[in-house]
Design an enzyme around this catalytic site. Structure first.
Site, PDB file in Angstrom:
ATOM      1  N   CYS A 177     -16.848 -10.275   8.152  1.00  0.00           N
ATOM      2  CA  CYS A 177     -16.996  -8.823   8.284  1.00  0.00           C
ATOM      3  C   CYS A 177     -15.818  -8.135   8.978  1.00  0.00           C
ATOM      4  O   CYS A 177     -15.303  -7.157   8.449  1.00  0.00           O
ATOM      5  CB  CYS A 177     -18.284  -8.418   8.988  1.00  0.00           C
ATOM      6  N   HIS A 232     -23.925  -6.004   4.226  1.00  0.00           N
ATOM      7  CA  HIS A 232     -23.386  -7.364   4.097  1.00  0.00           C
ATOM      8  C   HIS A 232     -24.223  -8.053   3.037  1.00  0.00           C
ATOM      9  O   HIS A 232     -25.447  -7.947   3.076  1.00  0.00           O
ATOM     10  CB  HIS A 232     -23.557  -8.179   5.374  1.00  0.00           C
TER      11      HIS A 232
END
Length: 615
Positions: A386, A566
RNA sequence: GCUGUUGUAGCUCAGUGGUAGAGCACGUCCUUGGUAAGGACGAGGUCGAGGGUUCAAAUCCCUCCAACAGCUCCA
């Protein structure tokens, strides 16, 4: 190009290697029997009503646990018993005693159990008062064959204290054995004759690491001899599908001691399998408007301090990498190890101020702050992708017209898993996620979550993996673990719930299971021996955009905060391939043109498995 | 990390203190119109690592390492 599947859906061209008839056959393959999968010890007591609903076979297995306890006491009278419930396919009993049970003892215990079964002892229920129960436990009588002066039934005493006031306390007696037990049981021990002890292990009292360490003996039991035998046949069948065994036989991957535990070496055959899957997903991603990116395997500690992953998740990450000159400097300064660790973990006053300002509250406390000249920076093997993707998003000004930005990467990450938890391909220390991060507006969240879910569904359906469930992780309103504001949470949770409902598969809502930064949807697949593996996951995130101060310019020409999603439909290539190997039992769907097929005669042993894999 | 079990040839395994074994796989040659064919010969092992006991250790003891089962944990 696409081929029809039995669901009538288009199959992606990238699985062109999939022979339709094969796919069909495999999709219909019945799932194999479940191996003993211990039910997690519930921290909540079962009510008497729930207990009364025990099925016949659970009753039988619970009685077997009592009979095993009786047998163990005949051999080792000092044993102190704790907990002996029925579980899937069998039962266990936790106990403490001087002698350490090994599998060599099983024969002895089983012989004693057989005697007890032959004696056809009656299981008798007796209601007793709390005082009597305590007195019996004090004297060692509960969970014993007789009174045992100086050896009180410590665990039973504790269990009695856990029984709520007003609830009927009872015990069951078979032969000389009296145990604190709410039942129910079979009528006579004669029913319990098709029993086999399977393994011994350690456990903790009440599943609590800080409490007493106990020995646990597992057994399996069935109504008939035939069922018991069939159970072991099923276990054998399951063993044949084990991805670790097949991985070796089919030369798919290798784990080498010198490289390290939990680090997968993909051999040429396995690389073909993995590459096919990556091609498959890349094609789907292209269709869904994702952009492919590449990022390095390491990043600076400050990056993870900003994201909040360090030092919060420090225990499950590889240690920091310190650059040579910095290391020389701290050695020169005579720093001890503890001080080096502290200097690596510290955060600058400026970064703390920024993070707190962005969050609008204190998210980093002052105790973590170190003066700038004390701070020691280093690098870390990335435990997730991320932060890297965020930096790509943030590398240029973004307009609402660009959103959603979907950044995808087969990103390799490293996590420090406890050694006992490592398992073939399914639990490893370095793995490649089919990762992507979506940056979108608040209004786009629902549609994007839906898009992610449909991707996961395409993947699983294409491969004929239908034995899965969906888990919607929601926040636990009572917990302080969850950050962000409640309205956003409500909205995101509703989006997840609604998206999950469109899937057409059963899903459960699990409060408290959300990530700290937002709700999530997990796809949990059962493997061949009944273990559940979390594969695909979709998570909505309101926190990281704040911590990294992400923004885009809206149609109102003002700055707005994007929302992140995500998602990883396979979870990780390693785990997914592991589950896939077992799912197909090594019979991978391949076509004539597959590189797995056309092998010269010289490599006969190699091509054999693709034509006629071990069954 | 905790408890237990295991570790011998590429693979599956036998070997309880006295010269390291089998089957399959591998190599060379022979036979053979064919998809796990038959035969002859051959190569391959510091017996997981290190230490100890012993005249002598794969074998007994200790410490590590790794795998497996379970426990605990899991972004």
């Amino acid at each position: 190009m696409s081929v029809a599947t039995r669901e009538g859906e288009a199959k992606p061209a990238c699985l062109s290697l999939l022979r339709p008839e094969m796919a069909l056959k495999l999709a219909h393959r019945p799932s194999r029997a479940r191996m003993r999968a211990p039910l997690p010890m519930s921290t909540e007591r079962k009510t008497l009503d729930q207990r009364a609903q025990m099925s016949d076979i659970e009753r039988l297995r619970h009685s077997c646990a009592h009979i095993m306890a009786t047998a163990i006491l005949r051999l080792w009278p000092d044993a102190q018993f704790a907990y002996g419930p029925p579980i899937e396919n069998g039962f266990y009993y936790d106990f403490q005693m001087q002698h350490r049970i090994t599998p060599d003892d099983f024969e002895k215990i089983e012989a004693e159990m057989k005697k007890i079964s032959k004696e056809n002892q009656k299981f008798e229920w007796k209601g007793i008062s709390r005082e009597d129960a305590k007195a019996m436990a004090e004297s060692g009588r509960l969970g014993g064959l007789s009174e045992r002066p100086g050896n009180p039934s410590i665990f039973k005493l504790d269990l009695i204290d856990k029984i709520p006031e007003g609830e009927q306390i009872s015990c069951f007696q078979n032969g000389d054995f009296i145990d604190l037990c709410a039942g129910p049981h079979v009528g006579y021990s004669g029913k319990c004759k098709n029993v086999k002890l399977t393994s011994v292990s350690a456990s903790f009292y009440m599943g609590d690491e800080t409490k007493a360490s106990l020995q646990r003996v597992y057994g399996t039991a069935f109504e008939s001899k035939e069922e018991l035998e069939a159970h072991f046949v099923r276990l054998e069948e399951a063993k044949k599908r084990d991805h670790r065994k097949l991985g070796k036989e089919l030369k798919l991957f290798h784990i080498d001691e010198d490289v390290g535990q939990g680090l997968i070496l993909w051999t040429p055959n396995g690389a073909i399998l993995r590459q096919e899957l990556q091609n498959f997903i890349s094609e789907e991603l292209r269709k869904q408007g994702y952009s492919q990116v590449f990022t390095p395997h390491i990043g600076k500690l400050s990056l993870y301090k900003t994201s909040g992953h360090f030092p919060y998740y420090k225990d499950s990450q590889f240690a920091a990498i310190v650059e040579n000159d910095d290391l020389a400097k701290v050695i020169h300064e005579g720093c001890g190890c503890g001080e080096v660790m502290a200097r690596l973990g510290g955060i600058s006053a400026k970064l703390r101020q920024q993070l707190n300002d962005r969050a609008g509250k204190e998210v980093v406390s002052e105790e973590n702050v170190l003066p700038d000249d004390q701070l020691l920076d280093g690098f870390m093997l990335k435990p997730m992708n991320c932060p890297h993707h965020i930096k790509i998003f943030d590398s240029q000004p973004r307009s609402y017209r660009e959103l959603p930005v979907r950044l995808a990467e087969f990103g390799t990450v490293y996590r420090w898993e406890q050694s006992g938890e490592l398992n073939g391909l399914t639990r490893v220390r370095g793995f490649t996620q089919d990762d992507a991060h979506l940056f979108c507006t608040e209004d786009q969240v629902a549609a994007e979550v839906l898009g992610c879910l449909s991707l996961v569904k395409i993947v699983l359906n294409t491969l004929g993996m239908t034995d899965y469930r969906v888990r919607v992780g929601l926040r636990d309103p009572d917990s302080s673990k969850f950050t962000g504001n409640p309205e956003q949470w409500d909205k995101a949770e509703e989006a997840c719930r609604a998206a999950a409902a469109t899937l057409g598969v059963p899903f459960t809502e699990e409060p408290g299971e959300a990530a700290f930064y937002g709700p999530k949807i997990d796809f949990v697949i059962k493997d061949v021996i009944g273990r559940e593996w979390q594969l695909g996951t979709v998570q909505v995130d309101y926190v990281l955009p704040v911590r990294f101060d992400l923004s885009y310019i809206g149609s109102d020409n003002k700055s707005h905060r994007p929302v992140m999603i995500h998602r990883a439909p396979f979870g990780s290539m390693e785990r997914f391939c592991g589950v896939l190997i077992e799912h197909f039992a090594g019979h991978f769907p391949t076509a004539r043109q597959s590189p797995l097929h056309a092998r010269p005669r010289r490599e006969r042993s190699y091509c054999r498995w693709s034509l006629c894999p071990p069954c």
